[in-house]
Design a protein around this motif. Structure first.
Motif, mmCIF file in Angstrom:
data_model
loop_
_atom_site.group_PDB
_atom_site.id
_atom_site.type_symbol
_atom_site.label_atom_id
_atom_site.label_comp_id
_atom_site.label_asym_id
_atom_site.label_seq_id
_atom_site.Cartn_x
_atom_site.Cartn_y
_atom_site.Cartn_z
ATOM 1 N N ARG A 39 85.552 181.570 114.162
ATOM 2 C CA ARG A 39 84.198 182.105 114.000
ATOM 3 C C ARG A 39 83.611 181.528 112.728
ATOM 4 O O ARG A 39 84.315 181.326 111.741
ATOM 5 C CB ARG A 39 84.242 183.632 113.875
ATOM 6 N N ARG A 71 81.616 178.908 122.649
ATOM 7 C CA ARG A 71 81.009 180.230 122.813
ATOM 8 C C ARG A 71 81.405 181.168 121.682
ATOM 9 O O ARG A 71 82.560 181.244 121.287
ATOM 10 C CB ARG A 71 81.437 180.854 124.153
ATOM 11 N N GLN A 72 80.411 181.865 121.174
ATOM 12 C CA GLN A 72 80.609 182.869 120.140
ATOM 13 C C GLN A 72 80.273 184.234 120.721
ATOM 14 O O GLN A 72 79.362 184.360 121.540
ATOM 15 C CB GLN A 72 79.714 182.583 118.928
ATOM 16 N N GLU A 73 80.996 185.232 120.287
ATOM 17 C CA GLU A 73 80.752 186.600 120.747
ATOM 18 C C GLU A 73 79.397 187.079 120.228
ATOM 19 O O GLU A 73 78.924 186.600 119.188
ATOM 20 C CB GLU A 73 81.861 187.531 120.260
#
Length: 133
Positions: A39, A71-73
């Motif tokens: 992240r 993809r990031q949350e």
């Protein structure tokens, strides 16, 4: 130089200073640098807000000419967008990317790419192997 799991390295000021030096002097040293983090917010855990560690960690991004984001949350999108200077469209895309797709930002241009693995690579780099055993 590949710094995989770079969040671990960023705990130590001396290692961040080495990374900064390698990023700044890469052409002269004849090296390329790669930092792998889960992240973008991992950069913010390098130290307190006004610490040298945090400044060094965050300072690595502007020295990266190619940025690859998978993809990031949802709870990570605002931080990723802020640190990477993503547009609203880019941030929305990063939040919806399928497995293996990534946003590549290269010299100010953006591309959505599909990462393809050869079967031999898949066998070597299957980080989910323990879950299947």
């Amino acid at each position: 130089m590949i710094y995989d799991e770079a969040w671990r390295v960023m705990r130590h000021v001396a290692l961040l200073e080495r990374m900064q030096s390698q990023w700044k002097l890469s052409r002269g040293l004849g090296i390329a640098n790669m930092m792998v983090i889960h992240r973008l917010s991992d950069l913010l855990t390098a130290g307190d807000a006004d610490s040298r560690s945090r400044a060094l960690a965050e300072g690595l991004l502007p020295d990266c000419s190619t940025r690859i984001v998978y993809r990031q949350e949802p709870d990570q999108l605002a931080t990723a967008a802020s640190l990477l200077g993503l547009t609203g469209v880019e941030a929305q895309a990063v939040g919806a990317l399928a497995k293996g797709r990534g946003l590549w930002k290269v010299a100010g241009r953006s591309f959505i790419t599909q990462h393809l693995l050869h079967p031999a690579e898949r066998e070597l780099f299957d980080t989910d192997a323990r879950m299947h055993a």
